[in-house]
Motif scaffolding. Sequence first.
Motif, PDB file in Angstrom:
ATOM      1  N   ASN A  35      -3.710  -5.503   9.079  1.00 19.25           N
ATOM      2  CA  ASN A  35      -4.471  -4.856   8.007  1.00 19.25           C
ATOM      3  C   ASN A  35      -5.843  -4.507   8.581  1.00 19.25           C
ATOM      4  O   ASN A  35      -6.226  -3.364   8.613  1.00 19.25           O
ATOM      5  CB  ASN A  35      -4.544  -5.778   6.789  1.00 19.25           C
ATOM      6  CG  ASN A  35      -5.089  -5.067   5.567  1.00 19.25           C
ATOM      7  OD1 ASN A  35      -5.354  -3.875   5.613  1.00 19.25           O
ATOM      8  ND2 ASN A  35      -5.282  -5.792   4.477  1.00 19.25           N
ATOM      9  N   THR A  43      -8.228   4.662   1.426  1.00 24.48           N
ATOM     10  CA  THR A  43      -6.964   5.131   0.839  1.00 24.48           C
ATOM     11  C   THR A  43      -6.810   4.685  -0.611  1.00 24.48           C
ATOM     12  O   THR A  43      -6.109   5.330  -1.382  1.00 24.48           O
ATOM     13  CB  THR A  43      -5.725   4.674   1.653  1.00 24.48           C
ATOM     14  OG1 THR A  43      -5.789   3.259   1.824  1.00 24.48           O
ATOM     15  CG2 THR A  43      -5.684   5.348   3.011  1.00 24.48           C
ATOM     16  N   SER A  44      -7.469   3.588  -0.988  1.00 23.42           N
ATOM     17  CA  SER A  44      -7.381   3.143  -2.385  1.00 23.42           C
ATOM     18  C   SER A  44      -8.496   3.741  -3.234  1.00 23.42           C
ATOM     19  O   SER A  44      -8.615   3.425  -4.413  1.00 23.42           O
ATOM     20  CB  SER A  44      -7.450   1.617  -2.459  1.00 23.42           C
ATOM     21  OG  SER A  44      -6.443   1.046  -1.669  1.00 23.42           O
ATOM     22  N   GLU A  86      -7.806   5.645  11.860  1.00 16.78           N
ATOM     23  CA  GLU A  86      -8.520   5.827  10.592  1.00 16.78           C
ATOM     24  C   GLU A  86      -9.894   5.187  10.586  1.00 16.78           C
ATOM     25  O   GLU A  86     -10.795   5.645   9.898  1.00 16.78           O
ATOM     26  CB  GLU A  86      -7.680   5.283   9.444  1.00 16.78           C
ATOM     27  CG  GLU A  86      -6.486   6.181   9.208  1.00 16.78           C
ATOM     28  CD  GLU A  86      -5.861   6.018   7.854  1.00 16.78           C
ATOM     29  OE1 GLU A  86      -6.166   5.011   7.182  1.00 16.78           O
ATOM     30  OE2 GLU A  86      -5.080   6.892   7.477  1.00 16.78           O
ATOM     31  N   THR A 136      -9.733   1.075   6.058  1.00 19.38           N
ATOM     32  CA  THR A 136      -8.546   1.890   5.768  1.00 19.38           C
ATOM     33  C   THR A 136      -8.074   1.694   4.330  1.00 19.38           C
ATOM     34  O   THR A 136      -7.606   2.635   3.695  1.00 19.38           O
ATOM     35  CB  THR A 136      -7.395   1.483   6.706  1.00 19.38           C
ATOM     36  OG1 THR A 136      -7.334   0.068   6.718  1.00 19.38           O
ATOM     37  CG2 THR A 136      -7.618   1.993   8.105  1.00 19.38           C
ATOM     38  N   VAL A 137      -8.196   0.463   3.836  1.00 21.02           N
ATOM     39  CA  VAL A 137      -7.771   0.180   2.452  1.00 21.02           C
ATOM     40  C   VAL A 137      -8.801   0.752   1.473  1.00 21.02           C
ATOM     41  O   VAL A 137      -8.440   1.324   0.437  1.00 21.02           O
ATOM     42  CB  VAL A 137      -7.594  -1.341   2.236  1.00 21.02           C
ATOM     43  CG1 VAL A 137      -7.216  -1.644   0.783  1.00 21.02           C
ATOM     44  CG2 VAL A 137      -6.543  -1.904   3.182  1.00 21.02           C
ATOM     45  N   ASN A 156       1.082   6.820   2.710  1.00 21.05           N
ATOM     46  CA  ASN A 156       0.187   7.439   3.704  1.00 21.05           C
ATOM     47  C   ASN A 156      -0.825   6.452   4.296  1.00 21.05           C
ATOM     48  O   ASN A 156      -1.923   6.843   4.667  1.00 21.05           O
ATOM     49  CB  ASN A 156      -0.560   8.609   3.063  1.00 21.05           C
ATOM     50  CG  ASN A 156      -1.544   8.136   2.001  1.00 21.05           C
ATOM     51  OD1 ASN A 156      -1.414   7.018   1.474  1.00 21.05           O
ATOM     52  ND2 ASN A 156      -2.524   8.951   1.673  1.00 21.05           N
ATOM     53  N   THR A 157      -0.476   5.162   4.331  1.00 17.82           N
ATOM     54  CA  THR A 157      -1.420   4.154   4.846  1.00 17.82           C
ATOM     55  C   THR A 157      -0.860   3.502   6.115  1.00 17.82           C
ATOM     56  O   THR A 157       0.285   3.751   6.491  1.00 17.82           O
ATOM     57  CB  THR A 157      -1.635   3.021   3.820  1.00 17.82           C
ATOM     58  OG1 THR A 157      -0.367   2.365   3.621  1.00 17.82           O
ATOM     59  CG2 THR A 157      -2.135   3.563   2.493  1.00 17.82           C
ATOM     60  N   HIS A 158      -1.676   2.635   6.699  1.00 15.50           N
ATOM     61  CA  HIS A 158      -1.231   1.872   7.878  1.00 15.50           C
ATOM     62  C   HIS A 158      -0.057   0.955   7.554  1.00 15.50           C
ATOM     63  O   HIS A 158       0.686   0.570   8.447  1.00 15.50           O
ATOM     64  CB  HIS A 158      -2.401   1.098   8.491  1.00 15.50           C
ATOM     65  CG  HIS A 158      -3.183   0.260   7.517  1.00 15.50           C
ATOM     66  ND1 HIS A 158      -3.699   0.750   6.343  1.00 15.50           N
ATOM     67  CD2 HIS A 158      -3.529  -1.052   7.541  1.00 15.50           C
ATOM     68  CE1 HIS A 158      -4.335  -0.223   5.704  1.00 15.50           C
ATOM     69  NE2 HIS A 158      -4.241  -1.318   6.402  1.00 15.50           N
ATOM     70  N   LEU A 167       0.833  -1.211   0.000  1.00 18.04           N
ATOM     71  CA  LEU A 167       0.000   0.000   0.000  1.00 18.04           C
ATOM     72  C   LEU A 167       0.870   1.264   0.000  1.00 18.04           C
ATOM     73  O   LEU A 167       2.081   1.196   0.189  1.00 18.04           O
ATOM     74  CB  LEU A 167      -0.949  -0.013   1.199  1.00 18.04           C
ATOM     75  CG  LEU A 167      -1.886  -1.227   1.300  1.00 18.04           C
ATOM     76  CD1 LEU A 167      -2.729  -1.157   2.570  1.00 18.04           C
ATOM     77  CD2 LEU A 167      -2.801  -1.348   0.080  1.00 18.04           C
TER      78      LEU A 167
END
Length: 328
Positions: free
Chosen positions: A148, A219-220, A277, A215-216, A40-42, A37
């Motif tokens: 995740n 952000t995606s 998030e 979160t995915v 700016n993600t986990h 990822l």
Amino acid sequence: MKSIYLKAVVVALSALTAGLVSGTASAQTQMRISTALAKNTHYGVAIDVFAAEVEKRTSGRYKIQTFYANATGAEREAIEAVQLGTQELTYASTGALPSFVPEVKIVDVPFLFRDAAHARSVLDGPIGQEMLQKFDARGFKAMAWGENGFRHMTNSKRPVKAPEDLKGLKMRTMENPVHIQAYRTFGISPTPMGFSEVFMALQQGVVDGQENPLTVITTSKFDQVQKHLSLTGHVYTPTMFLMNKAIFDKLPEADKKIFLDAAKEGAKAGRAKVDAEEKNAVSELRARGMQVVDNVDKSKFVDALKPAYVEFEKQFGKANIDRIRNAQ
Ligand code: EAX
């Protein structure tokens, strides 16, 4: 007399050589870590913290280069590269891990963990640590579990309120055999593929939906290509810091500990980012236009999976599943 003099010279010389060698050793060792990822993600935070901690705690004797968004290849390829030693480190989900270490599959059983606290304590406790050790024999040093998160379903066709609504949906899944079997049991038609292909597959209608943690999804930007979100929380996906075993084994003992501690710090930072998030993700996704079903009756989904659970109990042993499920 002469020989004493000679000895002294030899000792002095070898001290000098040792000094030179340690001089070279204190030059920076470069290593690479990749993840699926963006920065700016986990996931990005987890590898950033890992890299910074290793560099700080070794006063810069190691430089960890960080690669985001599958820049060195999809998760499967990155794990392979780490196994071969052509890449030192990766931070990956359990999507492709079962092909390398089948024992890890048990964590992907749907509705196994009650909540993140349960998952984290099992993974950080004896059960999770035993699993990390299984990686040794396959050429990996599995350093720490990260996160995740709980996966939720999105699709472009209809709101999913009950398992019946899943029948006939074509969904991208991870390459994970436990997921594939469970989703088939729901009546989903699973299409396994690497993460980097998902956005386009959704956009082009190759698949109707996918499932991932909030979160995915945010952000995606899956909201751009998916109308419906259902908070099914059907599977928890952990991640793992993996290092090539031979490279890890060659580290001086003190550095080994630094790497392991840095991985734990990275995992902690990743989990903290998930917590932060997830608080706003649903309202954010609503604001971006998604229709959210936030009151699914999870027990119906559990019931629908009964035939799959029979298989999983055979495969993993009911006692092993219960040991995780009932952990406090
Ligand atoms: O580790 O492939 C996936 O769907 C994973 O959940 C994640 O987004 C990448």
